[in-house]
Design a protein around this motif. Structure first.
Motif, PDB file in Angstrom:
ATOM      1  N   LYS A 182       0.832  -1.209   0.000  1.00  0.00           N
ATOM      2  CA  LYS A 182       0.000   0.000   0.000  1.00  0.00           C
ATOM      3  C   LYS A 182       0.864   1.255   0.000  1.00  0.00           C
ATOM      4  O   LYS A 182       0.538   2.246  -0.665  1.00  0.00           O
ATOM      5  CB  LYS A 182      -0.932  -0.018   1.210  1.00  0.00           C
ATOM      6  CG  LYS A 182      -2.028  -1.077   1.121  1.00  0.00           C
ATOM      7  CD  LYS A 182      -2.914  -1.072   2.356  1.00  0.00           C
ATOM      8  CE  LYS A 182      -4.032  -2.113   2.235  1.00  0.00           C
ATOM      9  NZ  LYS A 182      -4.888  -2.152   3.448  1.00  0.00           N
ATOM     10  N   LEU A 183       1.976   1.211   0.731  1.00  0.00           N
ATOM     11  CA  LEU A 183       2.893   2.349   0.747  1.00  0.00           C
ATOM     12  C   LEU A 183       3.525   2.547  -0.630  1.00  0.00           C
ATOM     13  O   LEU A 183       3.660   3.686  -1.106  1.00  0.00           O
ATOM     14  CB  LEU A 183       3.980   2.120   1.802  1.00  0.00           C
ATOM     15  CG  LEU A 183       5.048   3.221   1.928  1.00  0.00           C
ATOM     16  CD1 LEU A 183       4.395   4.551   2.301  1.00  0.00           C
ATOM     17  CD2 LEU A 183       6.097   2.825   2.968  1.00  0.00           C
ATOM     18  N   ALA A 184       3.897   1.443  -1.276  1.00  0.00           N
ATOM     19  CA  ALA A 184       4.468   1.527  -2.622  1.00  0.00           C
ATOM     20  C   ALA A 184       3.458   2.115  -3.600  1.00  0.00           C
ATOM     21  O   ALA A 184       3.813   2.901  -4.490  1.00  0.00           O
ATOM     22  CB  ALA A 184       4.905   0.138  -3.085  1.00  0.00           C
ATOM     23  N   ASP A 185       2.202   1.760  -3.426  1.00  0.00           N
ATOM     24  CA  ASP A 185       1.140   2.268  -4.293  1.00  0.00           C
ATOM     25  C   ASP A 185       1.014   3.782  -4.148  1.00  0.00           C
ATOM     26  O   ASP A 185       0.880   4.508  -5.135  1.00  0.00           O
ATOM     27  CB  ASP A 185      -0.172   1.574  -3.931  1.00  0.00           C
ATOM     28  CG  ASP A 185      -1.300   1.906  -4.896  1.00  0.00           C
ATOM     29  OD1 ASP A 185      -1.032   2.021  -6.106  1.00  0.00           O
ATOM     30  OD2 ASP A 185      -2.449   2.053  -4.439  1.00  0.00           O
ATOM     31  N   VAL A 186       1.089   4.255  -2.918  1.00  0.00           N
ATOM     32  CA  VAL A 186       0.984   5.694  -2.654  1.00  0.00           C
ATOM     33  C   VAL A 186       2.210   6.434  -3.185  1.00  0.00           C
ATOM     34  O   VAL A 186       2.100   7.495  -3.810  1.00  0.00           O
ATOM     35  CB  VAL A 186       0.820   5.957  -1.138  1.00  0.00           C
ATOM     36  CG1 VAL A 186       0.918   7.453  -0.846  1.00  0.00           C
ATOM     37  CG2 VAL A 186      -0.508   5.409  -0.652  1.00  0.00           C
ATOM     38  N   ASN A 187       3.399   5.844  -2.962  1.00  0.00           N
ATOM     39  CA  ASN A 187       4.645   6.495  -3.382  1.00  0.00           C
ATOM     40  C   ASN A 187       4.896   6.397  -4.883  1.00  0.00           C
ATOM     41  O   ASN A 187       5.697   7.150  -5.436  1.00  0.00           O
ATOM     42  CB  ASN A 187       5.835   5.889  -2.643  1.00  0.00           C
ATOM     43  CG  ASN A 187       5.839   6.235  -1.164  1.00  0.00           C
ATOM     44  OD1 ASN A 187       5.022   7.036  -0.705  1.00  0.00           O
ATOM     45  ND2 ASN A 187       6.756   5.639  -0.418  1.00  0.00           N
ATOM     46  N   GLY A 188       4.257   5.422  -5.526  1.00  0.00           N
ATOM     47  CA  GLY A 188       4.482   5.228  -6.954  1.00  0.00           C
ATOM     48  C   GLY A 188       5.767   4.496  -7.271  1.00  0.00           C
ATOM     49  O   GLY A 188       6.198   4.444  -8.422  1.00  0.00           O
ATOM     50  N   THR A 189       6.392   3.903  -6.266  1.00  0.00           N
ATOM     51  CA  THR A 189       7.635   3.158  -6.446  1.00  0.00           C
ATOM     52  C   THR A 189       7.842   2.213  -5.264  1.00  0.00           C
ATOM     53  O   THR A 189       7.294   2.435  -4.180  1.00  0.00           O
ATOM     54  CB  THR A 189       8.846   4.103  -6.553  1.00  0.00           C
ATOM     55  OG1 THR A 189      10.042   3.327  -6.700  1.00  0.00           O
ATOM     56  CG2 THR A 189       8.969   4.965  -5.308  1.00  0.00           C
ATOM     57  N   CYS A 190       8.632   1.163  -5.496  1.00  0.00           N
ATOM     58  CA  CYS A 190       8.961   0.209  -4.425  1.00  0.00           C
ATOM     59  C   CYS A 190      10.366   0.440  -3.877  1.00  0.00           C
ATOM     60  O   CYS A 190      10.821  -0.304  -3.005  1.00  0.00           O
ATOM     61  CB  CYS A 190       8.859  -1.227  -4.950  1.00  0.00           C
ATOM     62  SG  CYS A 190       7.178  -1.744  -5.374  1.00  0.00           S
ATOM     63  N   VAL A 191      11.044   1.440  -4.387  1.00  0.00           N
ATOM     64  CA  VAL A 191      12.418   1.719  -3.966  1.00  0.00           C
ATOM     65  C   VAL A 191      12.472   2.011  -2.470  1.00  0.00           C
ATOM     66  O   VAL A 191      11.695   2.827  -1.950  1.00  0.00           O
ATOM     67  CB  VAL A 191      12.997   2.905  -4.763  1.00  0.00           C
ATOM     68  CG1 VAL A 191      14.388   3.269  -4.240  1.00  0.00           C
ATOM     69  CG2 VAL A 191      13.063   2.563  -6.243  1.00  0.00           C
ATOM     70  N   ASP A 192      13.373   1.308  -1.779  1.00  0.00           N
ATOM     71  CA  ASP A 192      13.615   1.495  -0.342  1.00  0.00           C
ATOM     72  C   ASP A 192      12.412   1.156   0.533  1.00  0.00           C
ATOM     73  O   ASP A 192      12.293   1.648   1.661  1.00  0.00           O
ATOM     74  CB  ASP A 192      14.070   2.933  -0.044  1.00  0.00           C
ATOM     75  CG  ASP A 192      15.413   3.261  -0.681  1.00  0.00           C
ATOM     76  OD1 ASP A 192      16.229   2.332  -0.818  1.00  0.00           O
ATOM     77  OD2 ASP A 192      15.632   4.431  -1.042  1.00  0.00           O
ATOM     78  N   ILE A 193      11.523   0.301   0.038  1.00  0.00           N
ATOM     79  CA  ILE A 193      10.395  -0.160   0.850  1.00  0.00           C
ATOM     80  C   ILE A 193      10.574  -1.653   1.108  1.00  0.00           C
ATOM     81  O   ILE A 193      10.725  -2.441   0.169  1.00  0.00           O
ATOM     82  CB  ILE A 193       9.043   0.100   0.155  1.00  0.00           C
ATOM     83  CG1 ILE A 193       8.870   1.598  -0.122  1.00  0.00           C
ATOM     84  CG2 ILE A 193       7.892  -0.406   1.023  1.00  0.00           C
ATOM     85  CD1 ILE A 193       7.575   1.937  -0.842  1.00  0.00           C
ATOM     86  N   TYR A 194      10.546  -2.024   2.391  1.00  0.00           N
ATOM     87  CA  TYR A 194      10.800  -3.404   2.786  1.00  0.00           C
ATOM     88  C   TYR A 194       9.702  -3.894   3.723  1.00  0.00           C
ATOM     89  O   TYR A 194       9.012  -3.107   4.372  1.00  0.00           O
ATOM     90  CB  TYR A 194      12.155  -3.526   3.497  1.00  0.00           C
ATOM     91  CG  TYR A 194      13.336  -3.201   2.615  1.00  0.00           C
ATOM     92  CD1 TYR A 194      14.068  -4.210   1.998  1.00  0.00           C
ATOM     93  CD2 TYR A 194      13.719  -1.876   2.396  1.00  0.00           C
ATOM     94  CE1 TYR A 194      15.151  -3.915   1.183  1.00  0.00           C
ATOM     95  CE2 TYR A 194      14.799  -1.567   1.581  1.00  0.00           C
ATOM     96  CZ  TYR A 194      15.512  -2.592   0.978  1.00  0.00           C
ATOM     97  OH  TYR A 194      16.575  -2.297   0.171  1.00  0.00           O
ATOM     98  N   ALA A 195       9.566  -5.205   3.779  1.00  0.00           N
ATOM     99  CA  ALA A 195       8.650  -5.833   4.732  1.00  0.00           C
ATOM    100  C   ALA A 195       9.289  -7.127   5.203  1.00  0.00           C
ATOM    101  O   ALA A 195       9.668  -7.967   4.382  1.00  0.00           O
ATOM    102  CB  ALA A 195       7.295  -6.114   4.088  1.00  0.00           C
ATOM    103  N   GLN A 196       9.445  -7.262   6.494  1.00  0.00           N
ATOM    104  CA  GLN A 196      10.047  -8.461   7.083  1.00  0.00           C
ATOM    105  C   GLN A 196      11.424  -8.749   6.478  1.00  0.00           C
ATOM    106  O   GLN A 196      11.784  -9.886   6.209  1.00  0.00           O
ATOM    107  CB  GLN A 196       9.113  -9.659   6.899  1.00  0.00           C
ATOM    108  CG  GLN A 196       7.770  -9.456   7.596  1.00  0.00           C
ATOM    109  CD  GLN A 196       6.755 -10.536   7.288  1.00  0.00           C
ATOM    110  OE1 GLN A 196       6.657 -10.992   6.147  1.00  0.00           O
ATOM    111  NE2 GLN A 196       6.005 -10.950   8.298  1.00  0.00           N
ATOM    112  N   GLY A 197      12.187  -7.672   6.243  1.00  0.00           N
ATOM    113  CA  GLY A 197      13.548  -7.804   5.749  1.00  0.00           C
ATOM    114  C   GLY A 197      13.678  -8.058   4.261  1.00  0.00           C
ATOM    115  O   GLY A 197      14.784  -8.260   3.762  1.00  0.00           O
TER     116      GLY A 197
END
Length: 330
Positions: A167-182
């Motif tokens: 959901k955060l990636a969707d808002v930011n428009g990118t997956c760069v520097d977004i992690y979940a459970q490492g």
């Protein structure tokens, strides 16, 4: 007294212990299976006839159904589905792009119906004691159960932390520097998106990414070029018949290089073409190629901790009409 000769099993199982519809008083469909049969099965069954083994196989199907059921609901609150309305986790470029019922992977769980019955199905092949089916129709025809993991089921395995990251990636428009459970979002979401998003390689990580090929010019990619081919030939023909068709073999195996020879011996000819490899090219590789074309160089572009040129070299040499990858031509 049992004879030393094992009877040939029928085309269909003698009985089925798993019901597709649960009794009204049972909320969990998995419980409609006869679980107590598992306890009754002996540890060693090598001496059992097929009549005695079929119930054991059916019990194993119950266990598989239970595993899939528990896996698909492990992260889902009771009564809530992730596949309706706003609750859909954003993994594709938009919710309409997601294909919930598409099968990501599947296999046929069966007790072998015998070589003749197995090989009579266009998507199956086998020999004495085993049978492999590539498609549901063939699997069902030989009395097997098709076990499949759909995109909806796969998404239901995502943890709350992974869903929040998407959901955060969707808002930011990118997956760069977004992690979940490492784990990077682009990594854990990539494989699912590859199979389940109609507009892949466009995903929640890059909603405008266009499909690329490993060639400098996309029109140079030879989609239908055969990379390799093989003959599924079961049961094994006699050595005489094998060699009479120009194939190589012995009493134990037969290898055919040509489709005509394979089919003449009753085999199924299979080919693996360039488009089949291209569809598994990761979104990050598509993104790297697009960047390379924009800057007219593959220098300093890395994908999965290695140079882009290594990721596109083999497919480019095999499937580009120039015989060179995009990195070799730039």
């Amino acid at each position: 007294m049992k004879s030393g000769r094992e009877e040939t099993p029928p085309a269909l199982p003698v009985r089925r212990l798993c019901s597709s519809t649960a009794p009204a008083e049972t909320p969990d469909p998995v419980r409609s299976c006869s679980w107590e049969l598992l306890e009754a099965c002996p540890k060693k069954n090598l001496d059992l006839s097929w009549q005695e083994r079929v119930p054991m196989v059916e019990a194993r199907r119950c266990r598989l159904a239970g595993m899939l059921h528990s896996r698909s609901s492990s992260f889902r609150p009771a009564g809530e589905s992730l596949y309706g309305g706003s609750s859909l986790p954003p993994i594709c470029k938009d919710s309409a792009d997601f294909m919930p019922e598409k099968e990501m992977w599947a296999y046929c769980d069966m007790y072998s119906a015998g070589a003749d019955v197995c090989n009579a199905q266009t998507s199956c092949y086998g020999d004495q004691g085993w049978c492999h089916c590539e498609k549901k129709e063939g699997c069902v025809a030989v009395g097997g159960t098709w076990i499949a993991q759909t995109c909806a089921m796969e998404m239901d395995t995502f943890s709350p932390e992974q869903i929040d990251a998407l959901k955060l990636a969707d808002v930011n428009g990118t997956c760069v520097d977004i992690y979940a459970q490492g784990m990077a979002v682009a990594d854990f979401a990539g494989w699912t998106a590859q199979s389940c998003c109609q507009s892949f390689p466009a995903t929640v990580c890059n909603k405008t990414l266009l499909p690329q090929t490993p060639c400098l010019h996309d029109e140079d990619f030879e989609h239908n070029k055969t990379q390799w081919a093989w003959c599924n030939l079961y049961p094994t023909p006699t050595e005489h018949d094998c060699k009479a068709q120009g194939c190589e073999g012995s009493e134990w195996h037969c290898h055919c290089e040509e489709e005509e020879s394979c089919v003449a011996l009753g085999g199924q000819w299979s080919e693996y073409q360039c488009w089949q490899d291209l569809k598994w090219m990761a979104a990050t590789v598509h993104e790297g190629i697009a960047k390379a074309k924009h800057q007219h160089s593959c220098d300093d572009i890395e994908v999965y901790h290695s140079k882009l040129e290594y990721q596109v070299e083999w497919l480019g040499k095999s499937c580009c009409s120039s015989g060179q990858s995009v990195c070799e031509e730039l």
